[in-house]
Design a protein around this motif. Structure first.
Motif, PDB file in Angstrom:
ATOM      1  N   ASN A  70       0.817  -1.214   0.000  1.00  0.00           N
ATOM      2  CA  ASN A  70       0.000   0.000   0.000  1.00  0.00           C
ATOM      3  C   ASN A  70       0.850   1.264   0.000  1.00  0.00           C
ATOM      4  OD1 ASN A  70      -2.411  -1.416  -0.009  1.00  0.00           O
ATOM      5  ND2 ASN A  70      -2.572  -1.473   2.224  1.00  0.00           N
ATOM      6  N   ALA A  71       2.081   1.152   0.536  1.00  0.00           N
ATOM      7  CA  ALA A  71       2.996   2.297   0.555  1.00  0.00           C
ATOM      8  C   ALA A  71       3.830   2.394  -0.720  1.00  0.00           C
ATOM      9  CB  ALA A  71       3.925   2.187   1.756  1.00  0.00           C
ATOM     10  N   ASN A  72       3.628   1.450  -1.624  1.00  0.00           N
ATOM     11  CA  ASN A  72       4.400   1.406  -2.867  1.00  0.00           C
ATOM     12  C   ASN A  72       5.901   1.296  -2.581  1.00  0.00           C
ATOM     13  OD1 ASN A  72       4.689   1.321  -5.659  1.00  0.00           O
ATOM     14  ND2 ASN A  72       4.821   3.540  -5.874  1.00  0.00           N
ATOM     15  N   LEU A  73       6.227   0.453  -1.603  1.00  0.00           N
ATOM     16  CA  LEU A  73       7.615   0.210  -1.213  1.00  0.00           C
ATOM     17  C   LEU A  73       8.025  -1.198  -1.629  1.00  0.00           C
ATOM     18  CD1 LEU A  73       7.529   1.869   2.306  1.00  0.00           C
ATOM     19  CD2 LEU A  73       9.055   2.524   0.435  1.00  0.00           C
ATOM     20  N   PRO A  74       9.328  -1.507  -1.597  1.00  0.00           N
ATOM     21  CA  PRO A  74       9.794  -2.848  -1.979  1.00  0.00           C
ATOM     22  C   PRO A  74       9.152  -3.926  -1.104  1.00  0.00           C
ATOM     23  CG  PRO A  74      11.635  -1.334  -1.843  1.00  0.00           C
ATOM     24  CD  PRO A  74      10.452  -0.603  -1.290  1.00  0.00           C
ATOM     25  N   PRO A  75       9.128  -5.167  -1.583  1.00  0.00           N
ATOM     26  CA  PRO A  75       8.543  -6.253  -0.797  1.00  0.00           C
ATOM     27  C   PRO A  75       9.331  -6.510   0.479  1.00  0.00           C
ATOM     28  CG  PRO A  75       9.644  -7.113  -2.745  1.00  0.00           C
ATOM     29  CD  PRO A  75       9.608  -5.626  -2.898  1.00  0.00           C
ATOM     30  N   LEU A  76       8.720  -7.245   1.380  1.00  0.00           N
ATOM     31  CA  LEU A  76       9.279  -7.481   2.705  1.00  0.00           C
ATOM     32  C   LEU A  76      10.695  -8.046   2.650  1.00  0.00           C
ATOM     33  CD1 LEU A  76       8.828  -7.514   5.756  1.00  0.00           C
ATOM     34  CD2 LEU A  76       7.602  -9.676   5.508  1.00  0.00           C
ATOM     35  N   GLU A  77      10.961  -8.954   1.729  1.00  0.00           N
ATOM     36  CA  GLU A  77      12.273  -9.597   1.652  1.00  0.00           C
ATOM     37  C   GLU A  77      13.384  -8.600   1.312  1.00  0.00           C
ATOM     38  OE1 GLU A  77       9.703 -10.513  -0.522  1.00  0.00           O
ATOM     39  OE2 GLU A  77       8.845 -11.806   1.038  1.00  0.00           O
ATOM     40  N   GLN A  78      13.026  -7.487   0.678  1.00  0.00           N
ATOM     41  CA  GLN A  78      14.022  -6.503   0.244  1.00  0.00           C
ATOM     42  C   GLN A  78      14.071  -5.262   1.135  1.00  0.00           C
ATOM     43  OE1 GLN A  78      13.329  -5.507  -3.898  1.00  0.00           O
ATOM     44  NE2 GLN A  78      12.794  -7.620  -4.417  1.00  0.00           N
ATOM     45  N   MET A  79      13.190  -5.190   2.112  1.00  0.00           N
ATOM     46  CA  MET A  79      13.043  -3.953   2.890  1.00  0.00           C
ATOM     47  C   MET A  79      13.875  -3.988   4.163  1.00  0.00           C
ATOM     48  SD  MET A  79      11.472  -1.120   2.530  1.00  0.00           S
ATOM     49  CE  MET A  79      11.539   0.329   3.569  1.00  0.00           C
ATOM     50  N   ASN A  80      14.590  -2.892   4.435  1.00  0.00           N
ATOM     51  CA  ASN A  80      15.313  -2.732   5.691  1.00  0.00           C
ATOM     52  C   ASN A  80      14.798  -1.467   6.374  1.00  0.00           C
ATOM     53  OD1 ASN A  80      17.592  -3.691   7.428  1.00  0.00           O
ATOM     54  ND2 ASN A  80      18.258  -1.592   7.089  1.00  0.00           N
ATOM     55  N   PHE A  81      14.170  -1.630   7.536  1.00  0.00           N
ATOM     56  CA  PHE A  81      13.543  -0.506   8.235  1.00  0.00           C
ATOM     57  C   PHE A  81      14.563   0.227   9.110  1.00  0.00           C
ATOM     58  CE2 PHE A  81      10.075  -3.466   7.410  1.00  0.00           C
ATOM     59  CZ  PHE A  81       9.127  -2.622   6.858  1.00  0.00           C
ATOM     60  N   ALA A  82      14.405   1.543   9.202  1.00  0.00           N
ATOM     61  CA  ALA A  82      15.266   2.331  10.084  1.00  0.00           C
ATOM     62  C   ALA A  82      15.106   1.866  11.527  1.00  0.00           C
ATOM     63  CB  ALA A  82      14.924   3.815   9.961  1.00  0.00           C
ATOM     64  N   ALA A  83      13.872   1.559  11.916  1.00  0.00           N
ATOM     65  CA  ALA A  83      13.574   0.994  13.234  1.00  0.00           C
ATOM     66  C   ALA A  83      12.196   0.359  13.160  1.00  0.00           C
ATOM     67  CB  ALA A  83      13.613   2.058  14.325  1.00  0.00           C
ATOM     68  N   ALA A  84      12.019  -0.694  13.939  1.00  0.00           N
ATOM     69  CA  ALA A  84      10.729  -1.386  13.976  1.00  0.00           C
ATOM     70  C   ALA A  84      10.438  -1.805  15.403  1.00  0.00           C
ATOM     71  CB  ALA A  84      10.749  -2.607  13.059  1.00  0.00           C
ATOM     72  N   HIS A  85       9.190  -1.620  15.810  1.00  0.00           N
ATOM     73  CA  HIS A  85       8.767  -2.055  17.146  1.00  0.00           C
ATOM     74  C   HIS A  85       7.528  -2.915  17.003  1.00  0.00           C
ATOM     75  CE1 HIS A  85       8.643  -1.632  21.593  1.00  0.00           C
ATOM     76  NE2 HIS A  85       7.390  -2.009  21.371  1.00  0.00           N
ATOM     77  N   CYS A  86       7.570  -4.093  17.606  1.00  0.00           N
ATOM     78  CA  CYS A  86       6.439  -5.032  17.570  1.00  0.00           C
ATOM     79  C   CYS A  86       5.890  -5.189  18.980  1.00  0.00           C
ATOM     80  CB  CYS A  86       6.878  -6.390  17.039  1.00  0.00           C
ATOM     81  SG  CYS A  86       7.719  -6.340  15.444  1.00  0.00           S
ATOM     82  N   GLY A  87       4.676  -4.721  19.202  1.00  0.00           N
ATOM     83  CA  GLY A  87       4.000  -4.912  20.475  1.00  0.00           C
ATOM     84  C   GLY A  87       3.088  -6.117  20.358  1.00  0.00           C
ATOM     85  N   MET A  88       3.423  -7.193  21.075  1.00  0.00           N
ATOM     86  CA  MET A  88       2.736  -8.463  20.895  1.00  0.00           C
ATOM     87  C   MET A  88       1.966  -8.864  22.140  1.00  0.00           C
ATOM     88  SD  MET A  88       3.995  -8.726  17.902  1.00  0.00           S
ATOM     89  CE  MET A  88       3.307 -10.291  17.382  1.00  0.00           C
ATOM     90  N   THR A  89       0.737  -9.312  21.949  1.00  0.00           N
ATOM     91  CA  THR A  89      -0.034  -9.817  23.078  1.00  0.00           C
ATOM     92  C   THR A  89       0.707 -10.988  23.716  1.00  0.00           C
ATOM     93  OG1 THR A  89      -2.198 -10.647  23.773  1.00  0.00           O
ATOM     94  CG2 THR A  89      -1.396 -11.418  21.657  1.00  0.00           C
ATOM     95  N   GLY A  90       0.787 -10.967  25.030  1.00  0.00           N
ATOM     96  CA  GLY A  90       1.533 -12.020  25.722  1.00  0.00           C
ATOM     97  C   GLY A  90       3.018 -11.761  25.818  1.00  0.00           C
ATOM     98  N   GLY A  91       3.507 -10.706  25.158  1.00  0.00           N
ATOM     99  CA  GLY A  91       4.923 -10.374  25.239  1.00  0.00           C
ATOM    100  C   GLY A  91       5.752 -11.022  24.157  1.00  0.00           C
ATOM    101  N   ALA A  92       7.069 -11.014  24.360  1.00  0.00           N
ATOM    102  CA  ALA A  92       8.006 -11.428  23.319  1.00  0.00           C
ATOM    103  C   ALA A  92       8.367 -12.909  23.357  1.00  0.00           C
ATOM    104  CB  ALA A  92       9.289 -10.603  23.439  1.00  0.00           C
ATOM    105  N   ASP A  93       7.913 -13.628  24.385  1.00  0.00           N
ATOM    106  CA  ASP A  93       8.274 -15.034  24.516  1.00  0.00           C
ATOM    107  C   ASP A  93       7.988 -15.809  23.236  1.00  0.00           C
ATOM    108  OD1 ASP A  93       8.982 -14.503  27.071  1.00  0.00           O
ATOM    109  OD2 ASP A  93       7.209 -15.382  28.012  1.00  0.00           O
ATOM    110  N   TYR A  94       8.966 -16.559  22.788  1.00  0.00           N
ATOM    111  CA  TYR A  94       8.867 -17.430  21.606  1.00  0.00           C
ATOM    112  C   TYR A  94       8.759 -16.663  20.285  1.00  0.00           C
ATOM    113  CZ  TYR A  94       7.678 -20.784  25.267  1.00  0.00           C
ATOM    114  OH  TYR A  94       7.687 -21.547  26.403  1.00  0.00           O
ATOM    115  N   LYS A  95       8.764 -15.331  20.343  1.00  0.00           N
ATOM    116  CA  LYS A  95       8.498 -14.564  19.122  1.00  0.00           C
ATOM    117  C   LYS A  95       9.741 -13.931  18.514  1.00  0.00           C
ATOM    118  CE  LYS A  95       3.764 -13.485  20.583  1.00  0.00           C
ATOM    119  NZ  LYS A  95       3.719 -13.872  21.986  1.00  0.00           N
TER     120      LYS A  95
END
Length: 331
Positions: A70-95
């Motif tokens: 939707n952002a007209n950016l390269p696909p996930l395999e080619q993308m390098n983000f400046a920073a990324a934060h993932c807030g996950m239910t249950g926390g980071a365990d196993y993720k």
């Protein structure tokens, strides 16, 4: 979303992810707070259970992949983000391993979804957030970056005031009604109609045998809240109790964080869309903490995750940046 690929590539690209029990949402933005794309995937909880790893992988790939497209950016395999934060239910365990193999960034953090909900609601400011969706948890942070989390230990041991909790209470009361331990107020009939079963035993047996999912049980909460709103006193009392526990938890968090002056409290999640629990919560909160101010969240949790991604690169949340997010958050 209207920017071309060449235009967006001249900016640093940031990613925020809110991974929940019902769905996962990804938001991509530049360093100025312009949202470039959003994407949605399935549930991303319980990565440790059979099939959970694949479910999490699919949720991340679908949500982030859709946002990039939707952002007209390269696909996930080619993308390098400046920073990324993932807030996950249950926390980071196993993720960590799973998500780290999918998202490329030198500044990738995977944590609990409670901080993302707080910083989205308060636009990065100290305060307390009460999350009451399928489950419930209270999270707070003060000016010194001290934090506290209360509850959120799952539907068997915690989660008062949540959708699953209210639904389970409704079924428990329907059992008591069936056994003539409490007066008939129509709960047994309501539960049987909702699950399309002939007896309460069928409902409970089908849940234990995985023929009725936990999400399906939780969805009964909406019916229970509607019945309470139209006069079912037994359910009203349950909702009032759940709201009281949530308010007591905020009081405990505020005391731990030494909130002696006015501070914001935000309620997020499906339960706070219900009129009764919100009213009962505000009533209890004002009794416990007169200096607590109940606020409407300024931004939703995925934007809170984006704020935490910005923090990794020392980007200040100026009013201009927040206004840009406000203008583009519906994209």
């Amino acid at each position: 979303m209207n920017e071309s690929n060449s235009q967006t590539q001249s900016h640093e690209i940031f990613l925020g992810i809110d991974g929940g029990q019902s769905h996962t949402e990804a938001v991509i933005a530049d360093e100025n707070g312009n949202i470039l794309g959003r994407g949605f995937g399935g549930a991303s909880n319980h990565a440790e259970v059979p099939g959970g790893r694949e479910r999490l992988q699919n949720a991340i790939k679908k949500s982030v992949g859709e946002a990039l497209k939707n952002a007209n950016l390269p696909p996930l395999e080619q993308m390098n983000f400046a920073a990324a934060h993932c807030g996950m239910t249950g926390g980071a365990d196993y993720k960590h391993e799973i998500i780290g193999n999918i998202i490329k960034s030198d500044n990738l953090i995977i944590g609990h979804d409670a901080p993302t909900a707080l910083f989205g609601a308060t636009a990065g400011k100290p305060g307390v957030v009460v999350i009451a969706g399928t489950g419930s948890v209270i999270y707070g942070a003060n000016e010194s970056d001290e934090t506290i989390q209360i509850g959120g230990l799952g539907f068997l041991f915690s989660d008062e005031g949540s959708g699953f909790w209210l639904a389970a209470q409704t079924i428990r009361l329907a059992v008591k009604e069936q056994d003539k331990l409490i007066p008939d107020s129509g709960l047994q009939k309501k539960v049987l109609e909702f699950f399309e079963r002939k007896t309460i035993r069928e409902v409970t047996s089908d849940y234990y045998n995985a023929k009725i999912s936990r999400d399906k049980i939780a969805s009964l909460a909406k019916e229970a809240a509607a019945a309470a709103l139209t006069g079912n006193q037994i359910l009203r009392d349950q909702i009032k109790y759940g709201a009281k526990v949530l308010a007591e938890s905020v009081r405990s968090a505020a005391n731990t964080l030494n909130f002696t002056d006015e501070f914001p409290v935000a309620g997020v999640g499906g339960m706070f869309r219900g009129e009764l629990i919100k009213d009962y919560f505000v009533e209890s909160l004002s009794g416990y903490l007169p200096h607590a101010v109940f606020i409407k969240p300024r931004f939703m949790p995925p934007i809170g995750a984006l704020f935490l991604a910005y923090r990794q690169k020392d980007i200040v949340l100026t009013e201009n940046l927040l206004e840009n997010l406000q203008k583009t958050q519906s994209l």
